[in-house]
Each structure stands twice: as C-alpha cells, then as structure tokens.
Write a protein that holds these residues in place. Structure first.
Motif, short mmCIF file in Angstrom:
data_model
loop_
_atom_site.label_atom_id
_atom_site.label_comp_id
_atom_site.label_asym_id
_atom_site.label_seq_id
_atom_site.Cartn_x
_atom_site.Cartn_y
_atom_site.Cartn_z
N ASN A 1 0.83 -1.20 0.00
CA ASN A 1 0.00 0.00 0.00
C ASN A 1 0.87 1.26 0.00
O ASN A 1 0.60 2.22 -0.72
CB ASN A 1 -0.94 -0.01 1.21
CG ASN A 1 -1.97 1.09 1.15
OD1 ASN A 1 -2.47 1.41 0.08
ND2 ASN A 1 -2.28 1.69 2.28
N ARG A 2 1.94 1.24 0.79
CA ARG A 2 2.86 2.37 0.85
C ARG A 2 3.54 2.58 -0.51
O ARG A 2 3.68 3.71 -0.99
CB ARG A 2 3.91 2.14 1.94
CG ARG A 2 4.65 3.36 2.36
CD ARG A 2 5.58 3.14 3.57
NE ARG A 2 4.96 2.37 4.64
CZ ARG A 2 5.35 1.13 5.00
NH1 ARG A 2 6.34 0.54 4.41
NH2 ARG A 2 4.74 0.50 5.98
N MET A 3 3.95 1.47 -1.14
CA MET A 3 4.60 1.55 -2.44
C MET A 3 3.66 2.14 -3.48
O MET A 3 4.06 2.99 -4.28
CB MET A 3 5.07 0.16 -2.88
CG MET A 3 5.84 0.16 -4.18
SD MET A 3 6.25 -1.49 -4.77
CE MET A 3 7.22 -2.12 -3.41
N ILE A 4 2.42 1.71 -3.48
CA ILE A 4 1.43 2.23 -4.42
C ILE A 4 1.20 3.71 -4.17
O ILE A 4 1.17 4.52 -5.11
CB ILE A 4 0.11 1.43 -4.34
CG1 ILE A 4 0.34 0.01 -4.87
CG2 ILE A 4 -1.00 2.12 -5.13
CD1 ILE A 4 -0.82 -0.94 -4.62
N ALA A 5 1.06 4.08 -2.91
CA ALA A 5 0.84 5.49 -2.57
C ALA A 5 2.03 6.34 -3.00
O ALA A 5 1.86 7.44 -3.56
CB ALA A 5 0.58 5.64 -1.07
N ASP A 6 3.25 5.85 -2.77
CA ASP A 6 4.45 6.60 -3.15
C ASP A 6 4.58 6.75 -4.66
O ASP A 6 5.17 7.71 -5.14
CB ASP A 6 5.71 5.92 -2.58
CG ASP A 6 5.81 6.02 -1.07
OD1 ASP A 6 5.06 6.81 -0.47
OD2 ASP A 6 6.64 5.29 -0.49
N SER A 7 4.04 5.79 -5.40
CA SER A 7 4.15 5.84 -6.86
C SER A 7 3.19 6.86 -7.47
O SER A 7 3.37 7.26 -8.61
CB SER A 7 3.85 4.46 -7.46
OG SER A 7 2.46 4.18 -7.39
N GLY A 8 2.19 7.25 -6.71
CA GLY A 8 1.20 8.20 -7.22
C GLY A 8 0.12 7.54 -8.06
O GLY A 8 -0.75 8.21 -8.59
N LEU A 9 0.17 6.22 -8.19
CA LEU A 9 -0.85 5.51 -8.95
C LEU A 9 -2.09 5.29 -8.10
O LEU A 9 -2.00 5.12 -6.88
CB LEU A 9 -0.33 4.14 -9.39
CG LEU A 9 0.78 4.09 -10.42
CD1 LEU A 9 1.26 2.65 -10.60
CD2 LEU A 9 0.32 4.65 -11.75
N ALA A 10 -3.22 5.29 -8.78
CA ALA A 10 -4.46 4.88 -8.11
C ALA A 10 -4.41 3.36 -7.96
O ALA A 10 -3.69 2.67 -8.68
CB ALA A 10 -5.67 5.29 -8.93
N LEU A 11 -5.15 2.84 -7.03
CA LEU A 11 -5.16 1.40 -6.80
C LEU A 11 -5.56 0.64 -8.06
O LEU A 11 -4.95 -0.37 -8.39
CB LEU A 11 -6.11 1.06 -5.64
CG LEU A 11 -6.16 -0.40 -5.22
CD1 LEU A 11 -4.78 -0.89 -4.81
CD2 LEU A 11 -7.14 -0.59 -4.08
N SER A 12 -6.55 1.14 -8.78
CA SER A 12 -6.97 0.46 -10.01
C SER A 12 -5.87 0.48 -11.06
O SER A 12 -5.67 -0.50 -11.79
CB SER A 12 -8.25 1.10 -10.57
OG SER A 12 -8.01 2.46 -10.89
N GLU A 13 -5.12 1.58 -11.13
CA GLU A 13 -3.99 1.66 -12.07
C GLU A 13 -2.90 0.66 -11.69
O GLU A 13 -2.34 -0.03 -12.56
CB GLU A 13 -3.40 3.06 -12.10
CG GLU A 13 -4.32 4.11 -12.70
CD GLU A 13 -3.76 5.52 -12.53
OE1 GLU A 13 -3.80 6.27 -13.51
OE2 GLU A 13 -3.27 5.84 -11.43
N ALA A 14 -2.60 0.58 -10.43
CA ALA A 14 -1.58 -0.36 -9.96
C ALA A 14 -2.02 -1.80 -10.24
O ALA A 14 -1.21 -2.63 -10.64
CB ALA A 14 -1.31 -0.16 -8.47
#
Length: 80
Positions: free
Chosen positions: A50-63
C-alpha cells in the motif's frame, strides 16, 4: 498378585492420556500463535504494498492494471 501389575498399567495409561491431552492443548495454543503470526506478516506485507502504491502516485486500479499486465507478460514469456 495379578492386581499389582494391572494397576501399574492402568496408571501408565492414565498418565499417557493426561500427557496427550496436555500436548493437544499446547498444540492448539501454538497453532493459534502461528496463525496470528501469519496474519501479522500478511498485514505488514499489505502495508508495504500500500505504501509503495501510494508513493508511486498511482491509483489502486492503475496499480492493479499494471500488475495484471506484468503477470500476463511474464506468463507469456514462460510459455515460450
């Protein structure tokens, strides 16, 4: 005289039954602790993801889409 050895065997049986019962209780306790550790690990893994996704700036659906594409590409490469 036959009663003496029988009583000793009966006592041994009772002791073994008590030991087995205690071991079952211990095993159940240990299994519960192991399951708690698995849950804790899963939560930490999910927090890291979750932290990695948040740091990437991607939305959850994009990730999720990126991950799906990666898995499909990887699966296709392994089959070749």
């Amino acid at each position: 005289m036959a009663r003496g050895p029988r009583k000793a065997v009966e006592e041994k049986i009772a002791e073994k039954e008590e030991l087995i019962s205690a071991l079952k209780t211990r095993l159940k306790s240990e299994q519960g602790e192991l399951e708690a550790l698995y849950r804790e690990k899963k939560e930490k893994d999910l927090e890291g993801l979750n932290r990695m996704i948040a740091d990437s700036g991607l939305a959850l659906s994009e990730a999720a889409d990126v991950l799906k594409e990666y898995v499909q590409n990887r699966t296709g490469q392994q089959g070749a």
